[in-house]
Design a protein around this motif. Structure first.
Motif, PDB file in Angstrom:
ATOM      1  N   SER A 236       0.920  -1.304   0.044  1.00 45.06           N
ATOM      2  CA  SER A 236       0.023   0.205   0.000  1.00 45.06           C
ATOM      3  C   SER A 236       0.900   1.261   0.033  1.00 45.06           C
ATOM      4  O   SER A 236       0.395   2.172  -0.480  1.00 45.06           O
ATOM      5  CB  SER A 236      -0.801  -0.039   1.247  1.00 45.06           C
ATOM      6  OG  SER A 236      -0.126  -0.252   2.454  1.00 45.06           O
ATOM      7  N   SER A 237       2.059   1.066   0.294  1.00 39.47           N
ATOM      8  CA  SER A 237       2.923   2.079   0.696  1.00 39.47           C
ATOM      9  C   SER A 237       3.250   2.872  -0.823  1.00 39.47           C
ATOM     10  O   SER A 237       3.936   3.769  -1.044  1.00 39.47           O
ATOM     11  CB  SER A 237       4.113   1.838   1.245  1.00 39.47           C
ATOM     12  OG  SER A 237       5.016   0.924   0.563  1.00 39.47           O
ATOM     13  N   LEU A 238       3.014   1.959  -1.846  1.00 38.05           N
ATOM     14  CA  LEU A 238       3.423   2.377  -3.206  1.00 38.05           C
ATOM     15  C   LEU A 238       2.610   3.624  -3.380  1.00 38.05           C
ATOM     16  O   LEU A 238       2.988   4.482  -4.461  1.00 38.05           O
ATOM     17  CB  LEU A 238       3.068   1.394  -4.307  1.00 38.05           C
ATOM     18  CG  LEU A 238       3.358   1.133  -5.595  1.00 38.05           C
ATOM     19  CD1 LEU A 238       4.959   1.272  -5.629  1.00 38.05           C
ATOM     20  CD2 LEU A 238       2.871   0.158  -6.365  1.00 38.05           C
ATOM     21  N   GLY A 239       1.646   3.706  -2.942  1.00 42.03           N
ATOM     22  CA  GLY A 239       0.656   5.150  -3.118  1.00 42.03           C
ATOM     23  C   GLY A 239       1.238   6.381  -2.699  1.00 42.03           C
ATOM     24  O   GLY A 239       1.114   7.281  -3.000  1.00 42.03           O
TER      25      GLY A 239
ATOM     26  N   GLU B  62      -4.820   2.686  -2.066  1.00 42.00           N
ATOM     27  CA  GLU B  62      -3.726   3.816  -2.001  1.00 42.00           C
ATOM     28  C   GLU B  62      -3.156   4.251  -3.546  1.00 42.00           C
ATOM     29  O   GLU B  62      -2.904   5.107  -3.683  1.00 42.00           O
ATOM     30  CB  GLU B  62      -2.536   3.381  -1.010  1.00 42.00           C
ATOM     31  CG  GLU B  62      -2.878   3.817   0.326  1.00 42.00           C
ATOM     32  CD  GLU B  62      -3.553   2.390   0.744  1.00 42.00           C
ATOM     33  OE1 GLU B  62      -3.813   2.253   2.116  1.00 42.00           O
ATOM     34  OE2 GLU B  62      -3.699   1.232  -0.110  1.00 42.00           O
ATOM     35  N   ILE B  63      -3.538   3.325  -4.386  1.00 45.23           N
ATOM     36  CA  ILE B  63      -2.747   3.570  -5.794  1.00 45.23           C
ATOM     37  C   ILE B  63      -3.479   4.580  -6.394  1.00 45.23           C
ATOM     38  O   ILE B  63      -3.048   5.304  -7.334  1.00 45.23           O
ATOM     39  CB  ILE B  63      -3.450   2.226  -6.740  1.00 45.23           C
ATOM     40  CG1 ILE B  63      -2.334   2.121  -7.646  1.00 45.23           C
ATOM     41  CG2 ILE B  63      -4.778   2.337  -7.177  1.00 45.23           C
ATOM     42  CD1 ILE B  63      -2.037   0.846  -8.417  1.00 45.23           C
ATOM     43  N   GLY B  64      -4.815   4.973  -5.700  1.00 40.94           N
ATOM     44  CA  GLY B  64      -5.541   6.097  -6.355  1.00 40.94           C
ATOM     45  C   GLY B  64      -4.812   7.676  -6.160  1.00 40.94           C
ATOM     46  O   GLY B  64      -5.223   8.600  -6.404  1.00 40.94           O
ATOM     47  N   ASN B  65      -3.943   7.475  -5.319  1.00 38.83           N
ATOM     48  CA  ASN B  65      -2.861   8.716  -4.602  1.00 38.83           C
ATOM     49  C   ASN B  65      -1.855   8.910  -5.988  1.00 38.83           C
ATOM     50  O   ASN B  65      -1.234  10.152  -6.062  1.00 38.83           O
ATOM     51  CB  ASN B  65      -2.054   8.494  -3.547  1.00 38.83           C
ATOM     52  CG  ASN B  65      -3.082   8.167  -2.317  1.00 38.83           C
ATOM     53  OD1 ASN B  65      -4.149   8.704  -2.309  1.00 38.83           O
ATOM     54  ND2 ASN B  65      -2.607   7.635  -1.364  1.00 38.83           N
TER      55      ASN B  65
ATOM     56  N   PHE C 119      -0.129  -1.157 -15.515  1.00 35.78           N
ATOM     57  CA  PHE C 119      -0.121  -2.458 -15.962  1.00 35.78           C
ATOM     58  C   PHE C 119       0.154  -3.592 -14.719  1.00 35.78           C
ATOM     59  O   PHE C 119       1.102  -3.616 -14.302  1.00 35.78           O
ATOM     60  CB  PHE C 119       0.930  -2.941 -17.140  1.00 35.78           C
ATOM     61  CG  PHE C 119       0.920  -2.222 -18.145  1.00 35.78           C
ATOM     62  CD1 PHE C 119      -0.074  -2.389 -19.326  1.00 35.78           C
ATOM     63  CD2 PHE C 119       1.573  -0.826 -18.280  1.00 35.78           C
ATOM     64  CE1 PHE C 119       0.075  -1.639 -20.548  1.00 35.78           C
ATOM     65  CE2 PHE C 119       1.493  -0.071 -19.427  1.00 35.78           C
ATOM     66  CZ  PHE C 119       0.670  -0.434 -20.847  1.00 35.78           C
ATOM     67  N   LEU C 120      -1.262  -4.314 -14.420  1.00 35.09           N
ATOM     68  CA  LEU C 120      -1.070  -5.306 -13.169  1.00 35.09           C
ATOM     69  C   LEU C 120      -1.629  -6.540 -13.937  1.00 35.09           C
ATOM     70  O   LEU C 120      -1.903  -7.378 -12.909  1.00 35.09           O
ATOM     71  CB  LEU C 120      -1.797  -4.751 -12.131  1.00 35.09           C
ATOM     72  CG  LEU C 120      -1.907  -3.332 -11.718  1.00 35.09           C
ATOM     73  CD1 LEU C 120      -2.706  -3.069 -10.549  1.00 35.09           C
ATOM     74  CD2 LEU C 120      -0.075  -3.424 -11.211  1.00 35.09           C
TER      75      LEU C 120
ATOM     76  N   GLY D   6     -10.394   6.105  -9.680  1.00 34.92           N
ATOM     77  CA  GLY D   6     -11.210   7.237 -10.558  1.00 34.92           C
ATOM     78  C   GLY D   6     -10.340   8.427 -10.460  1.00 34.92           C
ATOM     79  O   GLY D   6     -10.452   9.420 -11.173  1.00 34.92           O
ATOM     80  N   ASN D   7      -9.393   8.533  -9.330  1.00 33.08           N
ATOM     81  CA  ASN D   7      -8.668   9.519  -9.189  1.00 33.08           C
ATOM     82  C   ASN D   7      -7.536   9.603 -10.346  1.00 33.08           C
ATOM     83  O   ASN D   7      -6.860  10.792 -10.533  1.00 33.08           O
ATOM     84  CB  ASN D   7      -7.934   9.428  -7.967  1.00 33.08           C
ATOM     85  CG  ASN D   7      -9.046   9.615  -6.725  1.00 33.08           C
ATOM     86  OD1 ASN D   7     -10.244   9.908  -6.788  1.00 33.08           O
ATOM     87  ND2 ASN D   7      -8.589   8.865  -5.473  1.00 33.08           N
ATOM     88  N   LEU D   8      -7.417   8.633 -10.952  1.00 28.79           N
ATOM     89  CA  LEU D   8      -6.136   8.641 -11.894  1.00 28.79           C
ATOM     90  C   LEU D   8      -6.541   9.436 -13.194  1.00 28.79           C
ATOM     91  O   LEU D   8      -6.551   8.822 -14.232  1.00 28.79           O
ATOM     92  CB  LEU D   8      -5.576   7.276 -11.944  1.00 28.79           C
ATOM     93  CG  LEU D   8      -5.149   6.582 -10.749  1.00 28.79           C
ATOM     94  CD1 LEU D   8      -5.022   5.169 -11.075  1.00 28.79           C
ATOM     95  CD2 LEU D   8      -4.412   7.213  -9.810  1.00 28.79           C
ATOM     96  N   SER D   9      -6.706  10.671 -13.117  1.00 29.99           N
ATOM     97  CA  SER D   9      -7.368  11.203 -14.423  1.00 29.99           C
ATOM     98  C   SER D   9      -6.120  11.471 -15.599  1.00 29.99           C
ATOM     99  O   SER D   9      -6.585  11.662 -16.559  1.00 29.99           O
ATOM    100  CB  SER D   9      -7.727  12.857 -13.741  1.00 29.99           C
ATOM    101  OG  SER D   9      -6.781  13.576 -13.277  1.00 29.99           O
ATOM    102  N   ASN D  10      -5.022  11.194 -15.148  1.00 32.59           N
ATOM    103  CA  ASN D  10      -3.857  11.217 -16.263  1.00 32.59           C
ATOM    104  C   ASN D  10      -3.685  10.013 -17.053  1.00 32.59           C
ATOM    105  O   ASN D  10      -2.907   9.927 -17.852  1.00 32.59           O
ATOM    106  CB  ASN D  10      -2.732  12.033 -15.836  1.00 32.59           C
ATOM    107  CG  ASN D  10      -2.897  13.245 -15.375  1.00 32.59           C
ATOM    108  OD1 ASN D  10      -2.966  13.966 -16.277  1.00 32.59           O
ATOM    109  ND2 ASN D  10      -2.450  13.605 -14.229  1.00 32.59           N
ATOM    110  N   LEU D  11      -4.462   9.019 -16.564  1.00 36.20           N
ATOM    111  CA  LEU D  11      -4.366   7.646 -16.879  1.00 36.20           C
ATOM    112  C   LEU D  11      -4.680   7.469 -18.491  1.00 36.20           C
ATOM    113  O   LEU D  11      -5.912   7.572 -18.904  1.00 36.20           O
ATOM    114  CB  LEU D  11      -5.001   6.746 -16.162  1.00 36.20           C
ATOM    115  CG  LEU D  11      -4.570   5.111 -16.026  1.00 36.20           C
ATOM    116  CD1 LEU D  11      -3.105   5.280 -15.288  1.00 36.20           C
ATOM    117  CD2 LEU D  11      -5.378   4.267 -15.169  1.00 36.20           C
TER     118      LEU D  11
END
Length: 294
Positions: free
Chosen positions: A168-171, A193-196, A204-205, A219-224
């Motif tokens: 989760s710290s990846l966020g 936390e990936i949404g951070n 790619f997962l 949905g927070n990843l608006s630049n994806l």
């Protein structure tokens, strides 16, 4: 008015000269340390099929001229190490994390095996970490982005044998723009936390063993631009927040266990050119809003 006596002025000059000597000695020590780390890496190579390191990485020449090594012009410290596509077989030594000026490490498309040295995740200047297409077998540290890696922009460690949960710290690696973990054996949930990672452009997962739902924070990843979660064991509904990804061009969710209807918000993805949702347990009618993407 205070004045320096000749004795105190002499003492000051001696102190200044001593400090300059100590600084120069420290810099020389650090440069030698970089060279010894590279030689430690060379010693961990069991097969060098093109003899690149054998013939070029020799202590008789400056390590800044070695193939794959880039140094900064001011301090002669290693800033980039690119040993990709060399066919190397061996392990990555723990000393590699002591290349304290390193900005980019690319060891992709070789046959490195064993652990990813934990010291790599303590590199405070690292922006690019690419270890794709090897046989590395380890988990990722749970605190990998808490203390360091705050400048990391590219993390490419796909096509390995990595396992465990995605931390989760990846966020907290808030500068990430490209995250590729596909074709490993990661388990557990996609962390909320990936949404951070709001600067993320490619995620790619796919081809892991991930379970649970897609977190609504996606949905927070608006630049994806690219999102690939295919070939896992993800389940639950496709979150409606996926419609917030207005820049998305490719969406791959195939071969999971998603259920329920396709959310109508998917019609908001006006830039979408590729949609893969086959081999799931989706039901209901196609939302009329999907016509907005034509």
């Amino acid at each position: 008015m205070d004045t320096f006596s000749p004795l105190s002025l002499l003492s000051l000059l001696i102190l200044l000269f001593t400090c300059l000597n100590l600084s120069a000695a420290h810099n020389i020590t650090q440069i030698k340390s970089d060279e010894s780390i590279l030689l430690a890496l060379k010693s961990h190579i069991t097969l060098d099929p093109f003899n690149i390191l054998k013939n070029n990485w020799t202590s008789g020449t400056s390590f800044c001229t070695w193939i794959g090594v880039t140094c900064d012009s001011r301090y002669n410290r290693v800033t980039q190490l690119n040993i990709s596509y060399m066919g190397l077989v061996g392990t990555l030594p723990r000393e590699i994390g002591n290349l304290s000026f390193l900005v980019s490490l690319n060891a992709s498309h070789n046959s490195f095996h064993g652990l990813i040295p934990p010291s790599i995740f303590n590199m405070s200047f690292l922006e690019v970490l690419a270890l794709k297409n090897n046989s590395l077998s380890s988990s990722l540290p749970l605190d990998m982005c808490i203390h360091n890696l705050h400048r990391l922009k590219w993390l490419r460690i796909s096509y390995n044998e990595l396992y465990g949960e995605i931390p989760s710290s990846l966020g907290q690696c808030s500068q990430l723009e490209y995250l590729s973990l596909f074709n490993n054996t990661f388990t557990g949930f996609v962390p909320t936390e990936i949404g951070n990672l709001t600067k993320l452009q490619e995620l790619f997962l796919s081809e892991n063993k991930l379970t649970g739902p897609i977190p609504s924070t996606i949905g927070n990843l608006s630049n994806l631009v690219y999102l690939d979660l295919g070939y896992n064991n993800l389940n639950g509904p496709i979150p409606s927040t996926i419609g917030n990804l207005s820049n998305l061009q490719d969406l791959h969710l195939s071969s999971n266990k998603f259920s329920g209807p396709i959310p109508s918000t998917i019609g908001n993805l006006s830039n979408l050119s590729s949609l893969w949702i086959s081999s799931n347990k989706l039901n209901g009618e196609l939302p009329f809003s999907i016509c907005n993407m034509i």
